[in-house]
Motif scaffolding. Sequence first.
Motif, PDB file in Angstrom:
ATOM      1  N   LEU A 224     -12.493   0.379   7.754  1.00 11.48           N
ATOM      2  CA  LEU A 224     -11.731  -0.725   7.157  1.00 11.48           C
ATOM      3  C   LEU A 224     -11.692  -0.607   5.637  1.00 11.48           C
ATOM      4  O   LEU A 224     -10.626  -0.748   5.016  1.00 11.48           O
ATOM      5  N   PHE A 225     -12.842  -0.351   5.026  1.00  7.40           N
ATOM      6  CA  PHE A 225     -12.884  -0.235   3.574  1.00  7.40           C
ATOM      7  C   PHE A 225     -12.091   0.984   3.090  1.00  7.40           C
ATOM      8  O   PHE A 225     -11.368   0.907   2.087  1.00  7.40           O
ATOM      9  N   THR A 226     -12.231   2.104   3.790  1.00  8.09           N
ATOM     10  CA  THR A 226     -11.530   3.309   3.370  1.00  8.09           C
ATOM     11  C   THR A 226     -10.023   3.153   3.517  1.00  8.09           C
ATOM     12  O   THR A 226      -9.257   3.529   2.618  1.00  8.09           O
ATOM     13  N   ALA A 227      -9.575   2.587   4.639  1.00  4.29           N
ATOM     14  CA  ALA A 227      -8.142   2.398   4.867  1.00  4.29           C
ATOM     15  C   ALA A 227      -7.538   1.467   3.825  1.00  4.29           C
ATOM     16  O   ALA A 227      -6.430   1.721   3.313  1.00  4.29           O
ATOM     17  N   SER A 228      -8.235   0.390   3.494  1.00  2.00           N
ATOM     18  CA  SER A 228      -7.710  -0.543   2.490  1.00  2.00           C
ATOM     19  C   SER A 228      -7.715   0.083   1.097  1.00  2.00           C
ATOM     20  O   SER A 228      -6.823  -0.186   0.280  1.00  2.00           O
ATOM     21  N   THR A 229      -8.706   0.943   0.807  1.00  3.57           N
ATOM     22  CA  THR A 229      -8.749   1.609  -0.495  1.00  3.57           C
ATOM     23  C   THR A 229      -7.655   2.662  -0.618  1.00  3.57           C
ATOM     24  O   THR A 229      -7.106   2.877  -1.706  1.00  3.57           O
ATOM     25  N   LEU A 230      -7.321   3.316   0.487  1.00  3.83           N
ATOM     26  CA  LEU A 230      -6.274   4.336   0.460  1.00  3.83           C
ATOM     27  C   LEU A 230      -4.908   3.750   0.099  1.00  3.83           C
ATOM     28  O   LEU A 230      -4.025   4.474  -0.373  1.00  3.83           O
ATOM     29  N   SER A 231      -4.732   2.466   0.303  1.00  6.82           N
ATOM     30  CA  SER A 231      -3.444   1.829  -0.009  1.00  6.82           C
ATOM     31  C   SER A 231      -3.299   1.491  -1.487  1.00  6.82           C
ATOM     32  O   SER A 231      -2.222   1.085  -1.930  1.00  6.82           O
ATOM     33  N   ILE A 232      -4.380   1.666  -2.259  1.00  5.63           N
ATOM     34  CA  ILE A 232      -4.346   1.336  -3.682  1.00  5.63           C
ATOM     35  C   ILE A 232      -3.743   2.501  -4.474  1.00  5.63           C
ATOM     36  O   ILE A 232      -4.063   3.660  -4.219  1.00  5.63           O
ATOM     37  N   ARG A 233      -2.903   2.184  -5.435  1.00  2.91           N
ATOM     38  CA  ARG A 233      -2.348   3.189  -6.338  1.00  2.91           C
ATOM     39  C   ARG A 233      -3.125   3.169  -7.648  1.00  2.91           C
ATOM     40  O   ARG A 233      -3.397   2.105  -8.197  1.00  2.91           O
ATOM     41  N   PHE A 234      -3.460   4.357  -8.128  1.00  6.26           N
ATOM     42  CA  PHE A 234      -4.207   4.482  -9.376  1.00  6.26           C
ATOM     43  C   PHE A 234      -3.332   5.150 -10.431  1.00  6.26           C
ATOM     44  O   PHE A 234      -2.528   6.027 -10.120  1.00  6.26           O
ATOM     45  N   CYS A 235      -3.494   4.728 -11.670  1.00  3.63           N
ATOM     46  CA  CYS A 235      -2.704   5.322 -12.748  1.00  3.63           C
ATOM     47  C   CYS A 235      -3.531   5.337 -14.030  1.00  3.63           C
ATOM     48  O   CYS A 235      -4.597   4.720 -14.109  1.00  3.63           O
ATOM     49  N   GLY A 236      -3.005   6.037 -15.037  1.00 11.82           N
ATOM     50  CA  GLY A 236      -3.722   6.156 -16.299  1.00 11.82           C
ATOM     51  C   GLY A 236      -4.913   7.085 -16.167  1.00 11.82           C
ATOM     52  O   GLY A 236      -4.991   7.929 -15.265  1.00 11.82           O
ATOM     53  N   ASP A 237      -5.838   6.956 -17.097  1.00 15.89           N
ATOM     54  CA  ASP A 237      -7.069   7.756 -17.048  1.00 15.89           C
ATOM     55  C   ASP A 237      -7.956   7.235 -15.935  1.00 15.89           C
ATOM     56  O   ASP A 237      -8.447   6.108 -15.995  1.00 15.89           O
ATOM     57  N   LYS A 238      -8.174   8.047 -14.929  1.00 15.66           N
ATOM     58  CA  LYS A 238      -8.931   7.618 -13.758  1.00 15.66           C
ATOM     59  C   LYS A 238     -10.425   7.752 -14.033  1.00 15.66           C
ATOM     60  O   LYS A 238     -11.119   8.595 -13.468  1.00 15.66           O
ATOM     61  N   ILE A 239     -10.893   6.890 -14.904  1.00 15.94           N
ATOM     62  CA  ILE A 239     -12.295   6.911 -15.325  1.00 15.94           C
ATOM     63  C   ILE A 239     -13.027   5.753 -14.667  1.00 15.94           C
ATOM     64  O   ILE A 239     -12.616   4.597 -14.788  1.00 15.94           O
TER      65      ILE A 239
END
Length: 331
Positions: free
Chosen positions: A158-173
């Motif tokens: 559940l946690f992994t599937a919900s995290t996979l739907s997040i888009r990341f941008c900029g410096d991924k720090i």
Amino acid sequence: MTPRNITIMSGFLLMGFSDNHELQILQALLFLVTYLLDSAGNFIIITITTLDPQLQSPMYYFLKHLSILDLSSLSVTVPQYVDSSLARSGYISYGQCMLQIFFFTGLAWSEMAILTVMSYDRYVAICLPLHYEVIMSPRKCTWAVAAVWLSGGITGTLFTASTLSIRFCGDKIIHQFFCDIPQLLKISCSNDYFGVLEVSTFMAVMAFACFVGIAFSYGQIFSTVLRMPSAEGRSKVFSTCLPHLFVVSFFLSTGSCAYLKPTSDSTTALDLMLSVFYTVIPPTLNPIIYSLRNESLKRALKKLLLSEEFIGKTYVCSIFSVCSQGHKECF
């Protein structure tokens, strides 16, 4: 580790606790020593509860799985942090990050579940001793442990599937020493992390329900123990159960605070301390609290170490490791 532009990379940069390399090495060595001591303690518990025929009761069966969970949980985060700190590279790939999230969240929930089962086992043993063998039969214990591991797998998914739907941008720090979900939410591009918050809220409610069950079990135990005529028996139960309650409360409160508190753009010392509190300290304390105060485990360890069979195997294995040139095993 110094921040650098990694927008073209498919992973993240873990900043850890400090930018100073000398401090990074010191922190890495501290984590390494903690990990090795915890691994040794849990491995000893797993070995003793597996080999000693007198430690095959449900309590030790659950304790063995708790040790496996503790060992696995620390192995998900600490070795990677130690390696990246010593190598001065905090890079972690996107796939590795998602795997860390899956295993860490799954194992964390499994640990909460097994602690709940263990408290119920003690409740039945002390408050319902005449029905203990029926309620905690080997078949039911096996099903309980299977449910613990299965629920952990579902939680991680559940946690992994919900995290996979997040888009990341900029410096991924990520200002953390592992891929922690609250820190990942800070570098998301938009408000597409509500799925993670929903899962976190649901699991927090489930964890609170487990805590209520644990508190009820120990409340009944304390009520029964207070009616005991033996002061020594009361002292023994209280000295064992109260540390259990402390570790469970500590683990649940710090984890819930980290996952449910509002996200902010800046990373505080509190965020870093909370991460250590719910990732490193509980698995480290569990072997001490559940084992060092247990006389049966102490006797079993002495018997194992002093047995002729154990000494013989150790001696033969040491000779094989030094003298053998082919592939040989110690039987």
